[in-house]
Motif scaffolding. Structure first.
Motif, PDB file in Angstrom:
ATOM      1  N   GLN A  92      62.846  17.981 -34.083  1.00 60.12           N
ATOM      2  CA  GLN A  92      63.291  16.099 -34.694  1.00 60.12           C
ATOM      3  C   GLN A  92      63.734  15.224 -34.098  1.00 60.12           C
ATOM      4  O   GLN A  92      65.030  15.805 -32.697  1.00 60.12           O
ATOM      5  CB  GLN A  92      64.218  16.555 -35.892  1.00 60.12           C
ATOM      6  N   VAL A  93      63.839  14.019 -34.207  1.00 57.64           N
ATOM      7  CA  VAL A  93      63.959  12.942 -33.079  1.00 57.64           C
ATOM      8  C   VAL A  93      65.707  13.357 -33.990  1.00 57.64           C
ATOM      9  O   VAL A  93      66.453  12.887 -34.723  1.00 57.64           O
ATOM     10  CB  VAL A  93      63.678  11.372 -34.021  1.00 57.64           C
ATOM     11  N   SER A  94      66.934  13.352 -32.386  1.00 57.61           N
ATOM     12  CA  SER A  94      68.678  13.125 -32.988  1.00 57.61           C
ATOM     13  C   SER A  94      69.144  12.770 -31.537  1.00 57.61           C
ATOM     14  O   SER A  94      68.936  13.211 -30.695  1.00 57.61           O
ATOM     15  CB  SER A  94      68.981  14.810 -33.659  1.00 57.61           C
ATOM     16  N   GLU A  95      70.126  12.262 -31.891  1.00 58.71           N
ATOM     17  CA  GLU A  95      71.252  11.755 -31.378  1.00 58.71           C
ATOM     18  C   GLU A  95      72.180  12.865 -30.130  1.00 58.71           C
ATOM     19  O   GLU A  95      72.771  12.189 -29.874  1.00 58.71           O
ATOM     20  CB  GLU A  95      72.048  10.282 -31.040  1.00 58.71           C
ATOM     21  N   THR A  96      72.434  13.636 -31.666  1.00 59.07           N
ATOM     22  CA  THR A  96      73.297  14.642 -31.124  1.00 59.07           C
ATOM     23  C   THR A  96      72.607  16.165 -31.528  1.00 59.07           C
ATOM     24  O   THR A  96      71.667  16.166 -32.772  1.00 59.07           O
ATOM     25  CB  THR A  96      73.864  14.840 -32.101  1.00 59.07           C
ATOM     26  N   PRO A  97      71.564  16.249 -30.195  1.00 59.63           N
ATOM     27  CA  PRO A  97      70.939  18.455 -30.705  1.00 59.63           C
ATOM     28  C   PRO A  97      71.377  18.944 -31.360  1.00 59.63           C
ATOM     29  O   PRO A  97      71.071  19.615 -31.957  1.00 59.63           O
ATOM     30  CB  PRO A  97      71.097  17.926 -29.380  1.00 59.63           C
ATOM     31  N   TYR A  98      73.000  18.883 -30.827  1.00 58.58           N
ATOM     32  CA  TYR A  98      73.660  20.053 -31.847  1.00 58.58           C
ATOM     33  C   TYR A  98      73.522  20.775 -33.073  1.00 58.58           C
ATOM     34  O   TYR A  98      72.915  21.073 -33.720  1.00 58.58           O
ATOM     35  CB  TYR A  98      75.292  20.731 -31.266  1.00 58.58           C
ATOM     36  N   GLU A  99      73.630  19.065 -33.794  1.00 61.49           N
ATOM     37  CA  GLU A  99      73.104  18.796 -35.027  1.00 61.49           C
ATOM     38  C   GLU A  99      72.032  18.865 -36.415  1.00 61.49           C
ATOM     39  O   GLU A  99      71.722  19.635 -36.968  1.00 61.49           O
ATOM     40  CB  GLU A  99      74.028  17.476 -35.685  1.00 61.49           C
ATOM     41  N   ALA A 100      70.948  18.571 -35.011  1.00 65.72           N
ATOM     42  CA  ALA A 100      69.642  18.856 -35.441  1.00 65.72           C
ATOM     43  C   ALA A 100      69.441  20.156 -34.637  1.00 65.72           C
ATOM     44  O   ALA A 100      68.524  20.704 -35.835  1.00 65.72           O
ATOM     45  CB  ALA A 100      68.573  18.341 -34.068  1.00 65.72           C
ATOM     46  N   ILE A 101      69.850  21.341 -34.298  1.00 69.97           N
ATOM     47  CA  ILE A 101      69.131  22.383 -34.246  1.00 69.97           C
ATOM     48  C   ILE A 101      70.357  22.960 -35.672  1.00 69.97           C
ATOM     49  O   ILE A 101      69.820  23.827 -36.280  1.00 69.97           O
ATOM     50  CB  ILE A 101      70.496  23.056 -33.086  1.00 69.97           C
ATOM     51  N   ILE A 102      71.214  22.567 -36.535  1.00 65.07           N
ATOM     52  CA  ILE A 102      72.044  23.521 -37.411  1.00 65.07           C
ATOM     53  C   ILE A 102      71.178  22.906 -37.812  1.00 65.07           C
ATOM     54  O   ILE A 102      70.850  24.002 -39.177  1.00 65.07           O
ATOM     55  CB  ILE A 102      73.790  22.555 -37.209  1.00 65.07           C
TER      56      ILE A 102
END
Length: 147
Positions: A92-102
């Motif tokens: 997933q494309v995300s500026e905030t990897p931790y949110e994408a992981i969760i």
């Protein structure tokens, strides 16, 4: 106990070691794995005095990020399959990897997140990497940190 484990990976040596260990862990407990890669979003250029202009277009950046994600995820999945562990991949494309992981853990109904600590040298080695720390802080899914 755990049936579906999310394994975030960024292709770094420490992350690759965590991938290998997560495969052994999943084989031991009979769990399925989903490997996850958080793709960086196109950085917004900031121009000022002496700034260099990046000739990469957002489309080129996205294509390159997708190719890197597939390379890393395909390698992890092949390693799992060679060990006889069921595995899937997600990105997933995300500026905030931790949110994408969760988000990925929730989307795939994972009951554990298995991730590398991103250790550093010196005094910083006592601290966990920022993304790992953020996942630990914000996730409702249990997190196993591999050091």
């Amino acid at each position: 106990m755990f049936k579906h484990v999310l394994v975030p990976t960024d292709g770094s040596p420490l992350s690759d070691t965590a991938v290998t260990r997560s495969i052994a862990f999943a084989r031991e407990i009979g769990a399925q794995l989903t490997f996850f890669y958080s793709q960086p979003d196109f950085p917004m250029p900031i121009y000022g005095e002496g700034a260099l202009i990046d000739p990469t277009t957002p489309e080129q950046f996205a294509q390159s990020a997708e190719q890197e994600a597939q390379r890393i995820l395909d390698r992890a999945k092949a390693e799992a399959e060679a060990a006889g562990v069921a595995a899937d991949t997600d990105t997933q494309v995300s500026e905030t990897p931790y949110e994408a992981i969760i988000s990925a853990a929730n989307r795939h109904d994972c009951d554990l997140i298995f991730m590398a600590s991103h250790g550093r040298r010196g005094i910083a080695s006592l601290l966990l990497g920022s993304e790992t720390q953020r996942v630990l802080t914000h996730s409702k899914t249990p997190v196993l940190v591999y050091r």
